[in-house]
Scaffold this motif. Structure first.
Motif, PDB file in Angstrom:
ATOM      1  N   ASP A 198       0.844  -1.138   0.172  1.00 23.57           N
ATOM      2  CA  ASP A 198       0.103  -0.149  -0.044  1.00 23.57           C
ATOM      3  C   ASP A 198       0.771   1.348  -0.125  1.00 23.57           C
ATOM      4  O   ASP A 198       0.470   2.315  -0.598  1.00 23.57           O
ATOM      5  CB  ASP A 198      -0.745  -0.109   1.097  1.00 23.57           C
ATOM      6  CG  ASP A 198      -2.357  -0.656   0.834  1.00 23.57           C
ATOM      7  OD1 ASP A 198      -2.401  -1.150  -0.227  1.00 23.57           O
ATOM      8  OD2 ASP A 198      -3.294  -0.595   1.596  1.00 23.57           O
ATOM      9  N   SER A 199       2.022   1.188   0.669  1.00 25.77           N
ATOM     10  CA  SER A 199       2.971   2.307   0.753  1.00 25.77           C
ATOM     11  C   SER A 199       3.497   2.852  -0.656  1.00 25.77           C
ATOM     12  O   SER A 199       3.560   3.965  -1.174  1.00 25.77           O
ATOM     13  CB  SER A 199       4.072   2.032   1.625  1.00 25.77           C
ATOM     14  OG  SER A 199       3.650   1.522   2.811  1.00 25.77           O
ATOM     15  N   LEU A 200       3.632   1.633  -1.291  1.00 20.30           N
ATOM     16  CA  LEU A 200       4.157   2.035  -2.624  1.00 20.30           C
ATOM     17  C   LEU A 200       3.229   2.452  -3.711  1.00 20.30           C
ATOM     18  O   LEU A 200       3.682   2.943  -4.371  1.00 20.30           O
ATOM     19  CB  LEU A 200       4.893   0.606  -3.182  1.00 20.30           C
ATOM     20  CG  LEU A 200       5.622   0.616  -4.637  1.00 20.30           C
ATOM     21  CD1 LEU A 200       7.277   1.165  -4.214  1.00 20.30           C
ATOM     22  CD2 LEU A 200       5.638  -0.316  -5.420  1.00 20.30           C
ATOM     23  N   ALA A 201       2.093   1.854  -3.473  1.00 19.80           N
ATOM     24  CA  ALA A 201       0.866   2.494  -4.170  1.00 19.80           C
ATOM     25  C   ALA A 201       0.969   3.938  -4.050  1.00 19.80           C
ATOM     26  O   ALA A 201       0.663   4.824  -5.164  1.00 19.80           O
ATOM     27  CB  ALA A 201      -0.331   1.687  -3.863  1.00 19.80           C
ATOM     28  N   GLN A 202       0.921   4.232  -2.882  1.00 25.55           N
ATOM     29  CA  GLN A 202       0.799   5.730  -2.658  1.00 25.55           C
ATOM     30  C   GLN A 202       2.075   6.510  -3.454  1.00 25.55           C
ATOM     31  O   GLN A 202       1.501   7.632  -3.939  1.00 25.55           O
ATOM     32  CB  GLN A 202       0.804   6.064  -1.190  1.00 25.55           C
ATOM     33  CG  GLN A 202      -0.518   5.738  -0.443  1.00 25.55           C
ATOM     34  CD  GLN A 202      -0.453   5.951   0.864  1.00 25.55           C
ATOM     35  OE1 GLN A 202       0.204   5.265   1.926  1.00 25.55           O
ATOM     36  NE2 GLN A 202      -1.491   6.675   1.342  1.00 25.55           N
ATOM     37  N   LEU A 203       3.048   5.839  -3.396  1.00 26.77           N
ATOM     38  CA  LEU A 203       4.321   6.511  -4.009  1.00 26.77           C
ATOM     39  C   LEU A 203       3.863   6.949  -5.661  1.00 26.77           C
ATOM     40  O   LEU A 203       4.309   7.933  -6.086  1.00 26.77           O
ATOM     41  CB  LEU A 203       5.595   5.718  -3.999  1.00 26.77           C
ATOM     42  CG  LEU A 203       6.240   5.735  -2.803  1.00 26.77           C
ATOM     43  CD1 LEU A 203       7.549   5.050  -3.176  1.00 26.77           C
ATOM     44  CD2 LEU A 203       6.691   7.167  -2.459  1.00 26.77           C
ATOM     45  N   ALA A 204       2.908   5.906  -5.982  1.00 31.13           N
ATOM     46  CA  ALA A 204       2.721   5.872  -7.549  1.00 31.13           C
ATOM     47  C   ALA A 204       1.532   6.762  -7.845  1.00 31.13           C
ATOM     48  O   ALA A 204       1.084   6.957  -8.819  1.00 31.13           O
ATOM     49  CB  ALA A 204       2.505   4.586  -8.026  1.00 31.13           C
ATOM     50  N   GLY A 205       0.950   7.385  -6.667  1.00 35.56           N
ATOM     51  CA  GLY A 205      -0.516   8.068  -6.954  1.00 35.56           C
ATOM     52  C   GLY A 205      -1.657   7.091  -7.077  1.00 35.56           C
ATOM     53  O   GLY A 205      -2.670   7.491  -7.422  1.00 35.56           O
ATOM     54  N   ALA A 206      -1.344   5.767  -6.721  1.00 31.41           N
ATOM     55  CA  ALA A 206      -2.712   4.776  -6.707  1.00 31.41           C
ATOM     56  C   ALA A 206      -3.329   4.688  -5.523  1.00 31.41           C
ATOM     57  O   ALA A 206      -2.679   5.130  -4.388  1.00 31.41           O
ATOM     58  CB  ALA A 206      -2.136   3.402  -7.132  1.00 31.41           C
ATOM     59  N   ARG A 207      -4.672   4.351  -5.445  1.00 36.41           N
ATOM     60  CA  ARG A 207      -5.286   4.267  -4.091  1.00 36.41           C
ATOM     61  C   ARG A 207      -4.872   3.050  -3.620  1.00 36.41           C
ATOM     62  O   ARG A 207      -4.722   1.926  -4.213  1.00 36.41           O
ATOM     63  CB  ARG A 207      -6.619   4.088  -4.555  1.00 36.41           C
ATOM     64  CG  ARG A 207      -7.964   4.404  -3.381  1.00 36.41           C
ATOM     65  CD  ARG A 207      -9.124   4.518  -4.094  1.00 36.41           C
ATOM     66  NE  ARG A 207      -9.675   3.226  -4.338  1.00 36.41           N
ATOM     67  CZ  ARG A 207     -10.190   2.018  -3.918  1.00 36.41           C
ATOM     68  NH1 ARG A 207     -10.136   2.287  -2.298  1.00 36.41           N
ATOM     69  NH2 ARG A 207     -10.488   0.835  -4.179  1.00 36.41           N
ATOM     70  N   PRO A 208      -4.283   3.070  -2.236  1.00 35.83           N
ATOM     71  CA  PRO A 208      -3.969   1.863  -1.601  1.00 35.83           C
ATOM     72  C   PRO A 208      -5.336   0.862  -1.413  1.00 35.83           C
ATOM     73  O   PRO A 208      -6.445   1.404  -1.368  1.00 35.83           O
ATOM     74  CB  PRO A 208      -3.867   2.250  -0.184  1.00 35.83           C
ATOM     75  CG  PRO A 208      -3.496   3.916  -0.274  1.00 35.83           C
ATOM     76  CD  PRO A 208      -4.266   4.375  -1.477  1.00 35.83           C
ATOM     77  N   LEU A 209      -5.114  -0.322  -1.422  1.00 34.42           N
ATOM     78  CA  LEU A 209      -6.240  -1.276  -1.596  1.00 34.42           C
ATOM     79  C   LEU A 209      -6.536  -1.932   0.035  1.00 34.42           C
ATOM     80  O   LEU A 209      -7.372  -2.497  -0.175  1.00 34.42           O
ATOM     81  CB  LEU A 209      -5.911  -2.594  -2.353  1.00 34.42           C
ATOM     82  CG  LEU A 209      -5.622  -2.278  -3.985  1.00 34.42           C
ATOM     83  CD1 LEU A 209      -5.431  -3.298  -4.786  1.00 34.42           C
ATOM     84  CD2 LEU A 209      -6.635  -1.538  -4.371  1.00 34.42           C
ATOM     85  N   GLY A 210      -5.869  -1.302   0.783  1.00 36.28           N
ATOM     86  CA  GLY A 210      -6.172  -2.042   2.182  1.00 36.28           C
ATOM     87  C   GLY A 210      -5.415  -3.284   2.547  1.00 36.28           C
ATOM     88  O   GLY A 210      -5.820  -4.082   3.252  1.00 36.28           O
ATOM     89  N   ILE A 211      -4.282  -3.224   1.871  1.00 26.97           N
ATOM     90  CA  ILE A 211      -3.497  -4.615   2.149  1.00 26.97           C
ATOM     91  C   ILE A 211      -2.768  -4.423   3.536  1.00 26.97           C
ATOM     92  O   ILE A 211      -1.852  -3.496   3.795  1.00 26.97           O
ATOM     93  CB  ILE A 211      -2.402  -4.895   1.150  1.00 26.97           C
ATOM     94  CG1 ILE A 211      -3.059  -5.213  -0.161  1.00 26.97           C
ATOM     95  CG2 ILE A 211      -1.353  -5.868   1.350  1.00 26.97           C
ATOM     96  CD1 ILE A 211      -2.380  -5.301  -1.431  1.00 26.97           C
TER      97      ILE A 211
END
Ligand code: FAD
Length: 365
Positions: free
Chosen positions: A198-211
């Motif tokens: 989820d932290s990596l997704a945030q770096l990419a501007g993606a919505r965290p999925l709640g992992i």
């Protein structure tokens, strides 16, 4: 500077297996790992079993599809598994039979006489069981090294000590920066960051999925009498423990799932004590020493199924995360399927029966 087709972040079993599959499919692949060596986190801490029913009916197809590859390449050593219960658990074991009866897993209901023969010192109140003969130990280190070797041979560049801390996208390409000062370019970033997904997704501007990472503890015990080497993996049908022999010792887990931040997980004394207390209620033996203890993070999406495929919103960003408690045993088929999805390639014998929609990140959109 090389522009890679795919930059995979995380070189645990997920990243390593996917790198091999993508590169063998013709892609130029970069594999980035924060630690000094791949496999330091969850992958290096598993209990190392391949168990057909583990994770529920939607995981069984991935496990079964991976079985032949693991067996043919010598990574499985058959052990068998027993889900056990007391008299009052008979209904739960019957329901387990119904739940997994049509999944393709090989399971059989057992009662006290046959059960007692399989577990040395089993206390008398444990009278009910389900037997799963195909369960096997996995050579996890060997499997991980095998995927890394396949990846290397297919031209994958592996960079360790490469903690990705910045992702930016322009003109159809990502610029990827690491804390050590590295800069890379790729068309796709694939999130195989385990507990950090989820932290990596945030770096990419993606919505965290709640992992969410959940901590699991394992202890290695020396017991008397010595546990027979061919004894099965024994799991409690209520999810309170599992144990199995390992080189003359016993590996035991309290089956804990303690919510955690992504971190270098360490065992807590309370979980070690809980494991031992529960074990003593199952097997009559003397515990001579707690020789080792460790913990790792098992990371689950909200529906506890893994997440493979393109992010529904952010162009060029894909997920290969949420491997939960079965990322090793599902790795061959999971990586093959994810690579086929990302390369737009057709299915093959290993993946033809898999329903990719179960694992699609878009289900959380
Ligand atoms: C105690 C325990 C027992 C288990 N038993 C089993 C079992 O018997 N069978 C089974 O199949 N599974 C088991 N599992 C689950 C299995 O270990 C995991 O599903 C699997 O290891 C997950 O692999 P991964 O590659 O996703 O994660 P990891 O191995 O954690 O790899 C993720 C990697 O990403 C890297 N990373 C994160 N963020 C960044 C970043 N920003 N930049 C660069 N790198 C980054 C991390 O350093 C890490 O190395 C068990 C797990 C535990 C903890």
């Amino acid at each position: 500077m090389t522009t890679y087709d795919f930059a995979i972040v995380g070189a645990g079993i997920a990243g390593a297996s996917l790198a091999a599959e993508l590169a063998e499919g013709g892609a130029r692949v970069l594999l980035l790992e924060a630690e000094d060596r791949p496999g330091y986190h969850s992958t290096g801490r598993s209990a190392a079993f391949w168990e057909e029913c583990y994770g529920g009916p939607e995981i069984v197809p991935l496990t079964l599809a991976s079985g032949e590859y693991l067996r043919d390449n010598g990574f499985l050593h058959q052990r068998g598994a027993l889900y056990i219960g007391r008299q009052e658990d008979a209904g739960a074991l019957d329901r387990f039979m119904e739940r997994f009866g049509n999944t393709g897993a090989t399971i059989e209901r057992l009662h006290r006489e046959t059960l007692a023969e399989k577990v040395l010192g089993l206390r008398e109140d444990w009278t009910e069981a389900v037997w799963e003969p195909a369960c096997a130990d996995i050579d996890v280190a060997g499997l991980h090294a095998h995927f890394l070797a396949r990846a290397r041979k297919a031209g994958v560049d592996l960079e360790c000590r490469a903690l990705v801390d910045s992702l930016s996208r322009k003109d159809g390409h990502w610029t990827i920066k690491t804390a050590a000062g590295g800069t890379y370019k790729a068309s796709w970033v694939v999130n195989a960051a385990g507990a950090w997904a989820d932290s990596l997704a945030q770096l990419a501007g993606a919505r965290p999925l709640g992992i969410g990472p959940l901590r699991r503890t394992v202890v290695q015990l020396r017991i008397d009498p010595v546990v027979p080497a061919d004894q099965p993996l024994v799991l409690d049908i209520s999810g309170q423990f599992y144990f199995k022999p390992e080189a003359g010792r016993l590996w035991l887990s309290p089956h804990d799932e303690i919510p955690s931040e992504p971190c270098d997980a360490a065992p807590e004394e309370i979980d070690v004590a809980t494991a031992i207390d529960r074990f003593q209620q199952v097997v009559d033996c003397r515990i001579e020493a707690v020789e080792r203890r460790w913990a790792g993070l098992r990371s689950f999406s909200p529906d506890r199924l893994p997440v493979y495929g393109r992010d529904p919103q952010v162009e060029g960003f894909a997920w290969f995360a949420g491997q939960g408690g079965y990322g090793i045993q599902t790795s061959p088929a999971a990586a093959r399927l994810a690579a086929q999805l990302l390369l737009g390639a057709g299915r093959d014998a290993m993946t033809e029966k898999l329903d990719a929609s179960l694992y699609d990140p878009a289900r959380f959109a």
